[in-house]
Design an enzyme around this catalytic site. Structure first.
Site, PDB file in Angstrom:
ATOM      1  CG  HIS A   8       5.993  38.590  75.383  1.00 43.25           C
ATOM      2  ND1 HIS A   8       6.981  38.077  76.191  1.00 43.25           N
ATOM      3  CD2 HIS A   8       4.839  38.469  76.068  1.00 43.25           C
ATOM      4  CE1 HIS A   8       6.463  37.664  77.330  1.00 43.25           C
ATOM      5  NE2 HIS A   8       5.150  37.883  77.274  1.00 43.25           N
ATOM      6  N   GLY A   9       8.801  37.639  73.154  1.00 41.63           N
ATOM      7  CA  GLY A   9      10.004  36.923  73.552  1.00 41.63           C
ATOM      8  C   GLY A   9      10.165  36.898  75.066  1.00 41.63           C
ATOM      9  CG  ASN A  14       8.398  35.437  80.189  1.00 44.89           C
ATOM     10  OD1 ASN A  14       8.597  36.099  79.176  1.00 44.89           O
ATOM     11  ND2 ASN A  14       7.223  35.430  80.789  1.00 44.89           N
ATOM     12  N   GLY A  21       1.869  39.583  84.238  1.00 46.15           N
ATOM     13  CA  GLY A  21       0.699  40.111  83.553  1.00 46.15           C
ATOM     14  C   GLY A  21       0.938  41.526  83.099  1.00 46.15           C
ATOM     15  NE  ARG A  57       5.200  40.696  78.950  1.00 43.41           N
ATOM     16  CZ  ARG A  57       4.540  41.329  79.911  1.00 43.41           C
ATOM     17  NH1 ARG A  57       5.033  42.449  80.426  1.00 43.41           N
ATOM     18  NH2 ARG A  57       3.399  40.850  80.368  1.00 43.41           N
ATOM     19  CD  GLU A  81      -0.807  37.691  79.646  1.00 44.54           C
ATOM     20  OE1 GLU A  81      -1.922  37.619  79.085  1.00 44.54           O
ATOM     21  OE2 GLU A  81       0.022  36.766  79.581  1.00 44.54           O
TER      22      GLU A  81
END
Length: 189
Positions: A8-9, A14, A21, A57, A81
């Site tokens: 994902h972007g 991030n 997660g 996301r 995740e």
């Protein structure tokens, strides 16, 4: 069949360098641009299906890269995740030695008790991909996350331990070929 695995972007977590997660954080502005740029890089590529983790996301990234409406993305829980347990949303530099060492050397260092096991990651990834390989697709996109992508790629690279522990950048795409149970890496975007 070609299987396109995409991370994902970028999200705000991030960008802040936090372990993300199961927190359902949307893409930030840069993340949306990264997904659009990834789409541009693959050109007119069409997909027979677009799969994604249930987290927004990944769904939005799959929709953009796959060039399909969000509602056409097929959500599969096995693509979610890794569960980071008590380390969720902690800054990378505040994880402590056990989690830092584990995340860098997962086949050598024991996992912290609250973190999802490698065995679980490998089991759900291989279950998803074995099922996917039974479908009659030529090209399929799978939008997921950096942690679980390591197990998905491990399966497609026939890794003995089921992992390819190489970090993927936001919106990095890895393309594999799967023919009669044999796998081959083709390229990255």
């Amino acid at each position: 069949m070609k299987i396109w695995i995409a991370r994902h972007g970028q999200t705000a977590h991030n960008k802040a360098k936090r372990m993300q997660g199961l927190t359902d954080e949307p893409l930030n502005e840069l993340g949306l641009l990264q997904a659009k740029e990834a789409r541009r890089k693959i050109g007119a590529q069409e997909f027979d299906a677009v799969y994604a983790s249930p987290l927004d996301r990944a769904i939005v990234t799959g929709s953009i890269i796959g060039n399909v409406p969000k509602q056409d993305v097929i959500v599969d829980e096995r693509l979610i995740e890794v569960d980071f347990g008590i380390y969720e949303l902690r800054k990378y530099y505040l994880l402590g030695p056990q989690m830092t060492l584990y995340w860098n050397f997962p086949t050598i260092i024991p996992r912290p008790s609250s973190v999802e096991s490698i065995k679980s990651m490998v089991a759900r990834s291989s279950s998803f991909l074995r099922e996917l390989e039974q479908k009659d697709y030529e090209d399929v996109l799978v939008a997921c996350h950096g942690g679980i992508m390591r197990a998905l790629c491990g399966y497609l690279e026939d890794a003995p331990n089921g992992l390819r522990w190489h970090k993927a950048h936001n919106c990095e795409i890895r393309v594999y070929e799967s023919i009669d149970g044999r796998h081959r890496f083709i390229q990255s975007y």
